[in-house]
Write a protein that holds these residues in place. Structure first.
Motif, PDB file in Angstrom:
ATOM      1  N   LYS A 101     -33.568  -1.163 -63.291  1.00 43.51           N
ATOM      2  CA  LYS A 101     -35.065  -1.302 -63.384  1.00 43.51           C
ATOM      3  C   LYS A 101     -35.540  -2.024 -62.286  1.00 43.51           C
ATOM      4  O   LYS A 101     -36.549  -1.784 -61.530  1.00 43.51           O
ATOM      5  CB  LYS A 101     -35.614  -1.695 -64.800  1.00 43.51           C
ATOM      6  CG  LYS A 101     -35.323  -0.642 -65.840  1.00 43.51           C
ATOM      7  CD  LYS A 101     -35.918  -1.434 -67.128  1.00 43.51           C
ATOM      8  CE  LYS A 101     -37.313  -1.422 -67.193  1.00 43.51           C
ATOM      9  NZ  LYS A 101     -37.848  -1.783 -68.378  1.00 43.51           N
ATOM     10  N   LEU A 102     -35.193  -3.442 -61.977  1.00 44.09           N
ATOM     11  CA  LEU A 102     -35.457  -4.221 -60.831  1.00 44.09           C
ATOM     12  C   LEU A 102     -35.234  -3.701 -59.555  1.00 44.09           C
ATOM     13  O   LEU A 102     -36.452  -3.690 -58.699  1.00 44.09           O
ATOM     14  CB  LEU A 102     -34.889  -5.531 -61.060  1.00 44.09           C
ATOM     15  CG  LEU A 102     -35.167  -6.457 -59.831  1.00 44.09           C
ATOM     16  CD1 LEU A 102     -36.397  -6.935 -60.009  1.00 44.09           C
ATOM     17  CD2 LEU A 102     -33.983  -7.678 -60.195  1.00 44.09           C
ATOM     18  N   ILE A 103     -34.333  -2.994 -59.531  1.00 45.61           N
ATOM     19  CA  ILE A 103     -33.908  -2.451 -57.880  1.00 45.61           C
ATOM     20  C   ILE A 103     -35.157  -1.238 -57.766  1.00 45.61           C
ATOM     21  O   ILE A 103     -35.416  -1.095 -56.648  1.00 45.61           O
ATOM     22  CB  ILE A 103     -32.631  -1.825 -57.928  1.00 45.61           C
ATOM     23  CG1 ILE A 103     -31.538  -3.152 -57.989  1.00 45.61           C
ATOM     24  CG2 ILE A 103     -32.190  -1.174 -56.631  1.00 45.61           C
ATOM     25  CD1 ILE A 103     -31.712  -4.196 -56.797  1.00 45.61           C
ATOM     26  N   ASN A 104     -35.281  -0.482 -58.848  1.00 48.76           N
ATOM     27  CA  ASN A 104     -36.236   0.568 -58.546  1.00 48.76           C
ATOM     28  C   ASN A 104     -37.573   0.068 -58.164  1.00 48.76           C
ATOM     29  O   ASN A 104     -38.285   0.737 -57.451  1.00 48.76           O
ATOM     30  CB  ASN A 104     -36.030   1.609 -59.856  1.00 48.76           C
ATOM     31  CG  ASN A 104     -34.806   2.118 -60.072  1.00 48.76           C
ATOM     32  OD1 ASN A 104     -34.091   2.472 -59.257  1.00 48.76           O
ATOM     33  ND2 ASN A 104     -34.647   2.784 -61.557  1.00 48.76           N
ATOM     34  N   ARG A 105     -37.874  -0.944 -58.967  1.00 52.39           N
ATOM     35  CA  ARG A 105     -39.463  -1.439 -58.535  1.00 52.39           C
ATOM     36  C   ARG A 105     -39.370  -2.009 -57.036  1.00 52.39           C
ATOM     37  O   ARG A 105     -40.284  -1.922 -56.382  1.00 52.39           O
ATOM     38  CB  ARG A 105     -39.381  -2.753 -59.597  1.00 52.39           C
ATOM     39  CG  ARG A 105     -40.817  -3.238 -59.568  1.00 52.39           C
ATOM     40  CD  ARG A 105     -42.095  -2.599 -59.577  1.00 52.39           C
ATOM     41  NE  ARG A 105     -43.177  -3.361 -59.135  1.00 52.39           N
ATOM     42  CZ  ARG A 105     -44.422  -2.698 -58.719  1.00 52.39           C
ATOM     43  NH1 ARG A 105     -44.354  -1.285 -58.788  1.00 52.39           N
ATOM     44  NH2 ARG A 105     -45.216  -3.406 -58.633  1.00 52.39           N
ATOM     45  N   VAL A 106     -37.961  -2.741 -56.881  1.00 54.65           N
ATOM     46  CA  VAL A 106     -38.083  -3.158 -55.374  1.00 54.65           C
ATOM     47  C   VAL A 106     -38.223  -1.995 -54.624  1.00 54.65           C
ATOM     48  O   VAL A 106     -38.890  -2.065 -53.368  1.00 54.65           O
ATOM     49  CB  VAL A 106     -36.772  -4.065 -55.077  1.00 54.65           C
ATOM     50  CG1 VAL A 106     -36.738  -4.448 -53.647  1.00 54.65           C
ATOM     51  CG2 VAL A 106     -36.802  -5.144 -55.924  1.00 54.65           C
ATOM     52  N   PHE A 159     -33.493 -10.780 -47.358  1.00 56.52           N
ATOM     53  CA  PHE A 159     -33.535  -9.832 -48.575  1.00 56.52           C
ATOM     54  C   PHE A 159     -32.775 -10.303 -49.706  1.00 56.52           C
ATOM     55  O   PHE A 159     -33.078 -10.286 -50.710  1.00 56.52           O
ATOM     56  CB  PHE A 159     -33.433  -8.445 -48.043  1.00 56.52           C
ATOM     57  CG  PHE A 159     -33.508  -7.543 -48.947  1.00 56.52           C
ATOM     58  CD1 PHE A 159     -34.838  -7.075 -49.512  1.00 56.52           C
ATOM     59  CD2 PHE A 159     -32.496  -6.781 -49.635  1.00 56.52           C
ATOM     60  CE1 PHE A 159     -35.165  -6.208 -50.391  1.00 56.52           C
ATOM     61  CE2 PHE A 159     -32.624  -5.771 -50.384  1.00 56.52           C
ATOM     62  CZ  PHE A 159     -33.717  -5.607 -51.007  1.00 56.52           C
ATOM     63  N   LEU A 160     -31.423 -10.633 -49.432  1.00 56.32           N
ATOM     64  CA  LEU A 160     -30.546 -10.855 -50.628  1.00 56.32           C
ATOM     65  C   LEU A 160     -30.919 -12.287 -51.144  1.00 56.32           C
ATOM     66  O   LEU A 160     -30.778 -12.437 -52.268  1.00 56.32           O
ATOM     67  CB  LEU A 160     -29.035 -11.196 -49.812  1.00 56.32           C
ATOM     68  CG  LEU A 160     -28.361  -9.971 -49.426  1.00 56.32           C
ATOM     69  CD1 LEU A 160     -27.120 -10.348 -48.562  1.00 56.32           C
ATOM     70  CD2 LEU A 160     -28.307  -8.953 -50.472  1.00 56.32           C
ATOM     71  N   ARG A 161     -31.479 -13.224 -50.266  1.00 52.08           N
ATOM     72  CA  ARG A 161     -32.086 -14.326 -51.014  1.00 52.08           C
ATOM     73  C   ARG A 161     -33.266 -13.928 -51.987  1.00 52.08           C
ATOM     74  O   ARG A 161     -33.433 -14.380 -53.075  1.00 52.08           O
ATOM     75  CB  ARG A 161     -32.661 -15.260 -49.902  1.00 52.08           C
ATOM     76  CG  ARG A 161     -32.873 -16.861 -50.417  1.00 52.08           C
ATOM     77  CD  ARG A 161     -33.338 -17.593 -49.335  1.00 52.08           C
ATOM     78  NE  ARG A 161     -32.496 -17.978 -48.338  1.00 52.08           N
ATOM     79  CZ  ARG A 161     -32.696 -17.361 -47.004  1.00 52.08           C
ATOM     80  NH1 ARG A 161     -33.773 -16.889 -46.663  1.00 52.08           N
ATOM     81  NH2 ARG A 161     -31.609 -17.451 -46.306  1.00 52.08           N
ATOM     82  N   LEU A 162     -34.195 -12.979 -51.417  1.00 49.32           N
ATOM     83  CA  LEU A 162     -35.177 -12.480 -52.341  1.00 49.32           C
ATOM     84  C   LEU A 162     -34.625 -11.962 -53.595  1.00 49.32           C
ATOM     85  O   LEU A 162     -35.154 -12.306 -54.796  1.00 49.32           O
ATOM     86  CB  LEU A 162     -36.112 -11.525 -51.572  1.00 49.32           C
ATOM     87  CG  LEU A 162     -37.088 -10.790 -52.419  1.00 49.32           C
ATOM     88  CD1 LEU A 162     -38.160 -12.005 -52.919  1.00 49.32           C
ATOM     89  CD2 LEU A 162     -37.683  -9.964 -51.521  1.00 49.32           C
ATOM     90  N   ILE A 163     -33.759 -11.195 -53.413  1.00 40.38           N
ATOM     91  CA  ILE A 163     -33.080 -10.241 -54.663  1.00 40.38           C
ATOM     92  C   ILE A 163     -32.568 -11.401 -55.505  1.00 40.38           C
ATOM     93  O   ILE A 163     -32.765 -11.140 -56.839  1.00 40.38           O
ATOM     94  CB  ILE A 163     -31.947  -9.393 -54.170  1.00 40.38           C
ATOM     95  CG1 ILE A 163     -32.807  -8.027 -53.266  1.00 40.38           C
ATOM     96  CG2 ILE A 163     -31.213  -8.836 -55.303  1.00 40.38           C
ATOM     97  CD1 ILE A 163     -33.316  -7.186 -54.277  1.00 40.38           C
ATOM     98  N   LYS A 164     -32.068 -12.320 -55.016  1.00 39.39           N
ATOM     99  CA  LYS A 164     -31.261 -13.518 -55.912  1.00 39.39           C
ATOM    100  C   LYS A 164     -32.447 -14.133 -56.721  1.00 39.39           C
ATOM    101  O   LYS A 164     -32.276 -14.396 -57.789  1.00 39.39           O
ATOM    102  CB  LYS A 164     -30.625 -14.276 -55.348  1.00 39.39           C
ATOM    103  CG  LYS A 164     -29.900 -15.602 -56.087  1.00 39.39           C
ATOM    104  CD  LYS A 164     -29.109 -16.364 -55.062  1.00 39.39           C
ATOM    105  CE  LYS A 164     -28.371 -17.484 -56.180  1.00 39.39           C
ATOM    106  NZ  LYS A 164     -27.372 -18.320 -55.247  1.00 39.39           N
ATOM    107  N   GLN A 165     -33.699 -14.436 -56.180  1.00 40.54           N
ATOM    108  CA  GLN A 165     -34.871 -14.933 -56.579  1.00 40.54           C
ATOM    109  C   GLN A 165     -35.209 -14.337 -57.984  1.00 40.54           C
ATOM    110  O   GLN A 165     -35.764 -14.745 -58.894  1.00 40.54           O
ATOM    111  CB  GLN A 165     -35.791 -15.564 -55.863  1.00 40.54           C
ATOM    112  CG  GLN A 165     -35.276 -16.595 -54.839  1.00 40.54           C
ATOM    113  CD  GLN A 165     -36.443 -16.882 -53.911  1.00 40.54           C
ATOM    114  OE1 GLN A 165     -37.478 -16.206 -53.452  1.00 40.54           O
ATOM    115  NE2 GLN A 165     -36.259 -18.046 -52.944  1.00 40.54           N
ATOM    116  N   LEU A 166     -35.308 -12.902 -57.617  1.00 42.98           N
ATOM    117  CA  LEU A 166     -35.874 -11.947 -58.663  1.00 42.98           C
ATOM    118  C   LEU A 166     -34.933 -11.759 -59.737  1.00 42.98           C
ATOM    119  O   LEU A 166     -35.375 -11.625 -60.938  1.00 42.98           O
ATOM    120  CB  LEU A 166     -36.084 -10.675 -58.116  1.00 42.98           C
ATOM    121  CG  LEU A 166     -37.285 -10.381 -56.802  1.00 42.98           C
ATOM    122  CD1 LEU A 166     -37.374  -8.922 -56.357  1.00 42.98           C
ATOM    123  CD2 LEU A 166     -38.672 -10.844 -57.443  1.00 42.98           C
TER     124      LEU A 166
END
Length: 526
Positions: A39-44, A69-76
């Motif tokens: 769900k999170l990846i779909n929202r991104v 971008f990987l740093r952002l994904i980790k924070q999310l």
């Protein structure tokens, strides 16, 4: 770049978690993780929008964007909260504090009983100041603490078995003490409390030495070394030095073909600095040969070299960093330091050459030089070759020159010492340069009558006016290396016999210092 992420990277992550969620053997809680991650990846993906043209973005810029971008994904992902579903009348129920209202449980397990987790620090950000909230009777932090205190004691009210867990180790902010609620229970409740410390005992795994035996597959790979996949000139001097340092590293690098990890280079290391110096000197002398239509280098050829060297450095920097060749080069930051170092090395080389002039430039950055020695094991011969930085001659003396930007040693006691892998400070530079001398002698028979002097243009020789060119054999400078070459070739043949011998194994070195900067140390656990 966003187009690349949306069209390639994010669907790849989604596909992985689809596969994880489809596995029947994993727990339902793990499936919840996979579901909410998708769900999170779909929202991104929705936020990224349409595909963006990325043809004008170079490799380094792509790597930088991907890293951000990987740093952002980790924070999310770290901020994501997962409401676990379950059957109220069966099995384990995983709940948040607010979900336990008006419910009674026989067994209660509360995790993260640390101050800052229960109760949590502060609350959601608000534009309404604290005093205004309190004056108008709006909810404040005290209200939130009171609600959590009530819910905490409420869930314990009718429980028979209560297990409270907290972490005794402080985190990076120094938060590691137990919650105020837990301290209140311990010192005011009068309830029977049993304290236990849970830990995983540290038992280091036994590291077994790695030994690679030469089966048929390994032997076939070794035989292919005679036609090196990178240089096409057999086994290189650096590969032979690697074998003397560590046979297992030689196997990983040359036989198994395990490539070292490629990293984006934000800084200019010693290897790139050396390449700059090599490129400047190669272009200087090649263009001098073309302009004079002669290999003779004279003293007058070194006039106005400062301007020529600066132009060559600008040219090489533009090629290295893919800059516009038609625009003037502007140096900033570390580039200023690197340019000055390369310039000084180049001018010192030219200064030494001016003092040595006139001489004949026999070879510059020679490629595809190779020779072979006969061995008794299959395939019957061992091919070795390499690239010599420079060869020049004067008055019946042939100099084999290797450019070095470091302070490599120039001395050795005997030829056998250069092949002694148990010696901590084995002179690799001397070994490599002697190998170049043997290679040049074997491939250029017309120089057999000339004296041969191998040596280094390194920091000590270039920046000391009294320094002498060449190697020291003991305490004496070698005026002709030719008498040593037969012994060197014999020891080299013995080494190749060992490499191609089916009975010999590839094992780890005993010199742990060599492993310190080895790219394969994570495989060996050294």
């Amino acid at each position: 770049m966003f187009g690349d992420l949306k069209e390639g990277f994010l669907p790849y992550l989604t596909a992985i978690f689809h596969e994880i969620g489809a596995v029947d053997s994993i727990a339902d809680a793990d499936k919840e993780y996979a579901f909410h991650f998708i769900k999170l990846i779909n929202r991104v993906q929705e936020i990224l929008g349409a595909k963006t043209d990325v043809d004008d973005i170079d490799t380094k810029e792509r790597a930088r964007i991907l890293k951000s971008f990987l740093r952002l994904i980790k924070q999310l992902v770290n901020a994501q909260k997962i409401p676990f579903t379950g059957e109220p009348l069966k099995g384990l129920q995983i709940m948040g504090v607010l979900e336990t209202r008006n419910l009674d449980f026989k067994n209660v397990f509360i995790l993260s009983m640390n101050e800052g987790a229960l109760p949590s620090f502060g609350g959601k950000g608000s534009y309404v100041p604290f005093n205004v909230k309190r004056a108008y009777g709006l909810p404040t932090v005290e209200h939130q603490d009171a609600i959590y205190a009530y819910l905490f004691y409420r869930v314990l009210q009718r429980a028979e078995n209560i297990f409270l867990f907290y972490n005794t180790e402080t985190d990076r902010l120094g938060q590691g003490e137990m919650s105020r609620y837990l301290q209140q229970l311990m010192y005011e409740s009068g309830l029977p409390i049993v304290r236990k410390i849970l830990h995983n005992p540290v038992q280091p795994a036994v590291i077994h030495p790695i030994v690679i035996r030469k089966d048929q597959v390994v032997l076939e790979a070794i035989h292919k070394l005679n036609n090196n996949r990178y240089t096409f000139t057999g086994i290189s001097p650096s590969a032979i030095n690697t074998y003397l340092d560590c046979r297992l590293k030689f196997y990983f690098q040359q036989v198994a073909g395990i490539k070292e990890p490629k990293e984006v280079e934000d800084t200019i290391d010693a290897r790139i600095l050396g390449n700059f110096v090599h490129s400047v000197m190669e272009r200087f002398y090649r263009r001098l040969q073309v302009s004079k239509n002669s290999n003779l280098v004279e003293e007058k050829d070194f006039e106005n070299t400062h301007r020529v060297v600066d132009n060559l450095i600008d040219e090489i920097f533009k090629e290295q960093f893919r800059l516009d060749p038609n625009k003037p080069m502007e140096y900033e930051g570390q580039q200023v330091v690197v340019r000055e170092i390369v310039r000084r090395f180049a001018h010192r080389i030219l200064h030494k050459d001016k003092l040595h002039a006139p001489f004949t430039m026999e070879a510059i950055e020679t490629e595809n030089l190779f020779a072979s020695v006969e061995i008794k094991h299959k395939p019957g011969k061992a091919v070795f070759g390499g690239k010599i930085d420079r060869v020049d001659s004067k008055e019946n003396v042939l100099r084999i020159i290797d450019y070095k930007t470091g302070t490599d040693s120039l001395g050795f006691n005997d030829v056998d010492e250069l092949f002694n892998r148990s010696k901590k400070n084995r002179n690799k530079a001397a070994f490599q340069t002697l190998l170049y001398a043997l290679l040049y002698r074997r491939t250029h028979f017309k120089y057999d009558s000339m004296k041969m002097v191998p040596g280094l243009f390194n920091r000590d020789y270039l920046f000391k006016d009294t320094a002498q060119f060449g190697f020291k054999h003991g305490n004496v400078f070698v005026s002709d290396i030719s008498p040593m070459l037969p012994e060197f070739e014999a020891r080299l043949t013995e080494l190749f016999e060992e490499i191609f011998n089916p009975e010999e194994v590839f094992d780890q070195t005993d010199q742990i210092e060599i492993c310190r900067n080895c790219p394969y140390q994570n495989i060996c656990y050294r």
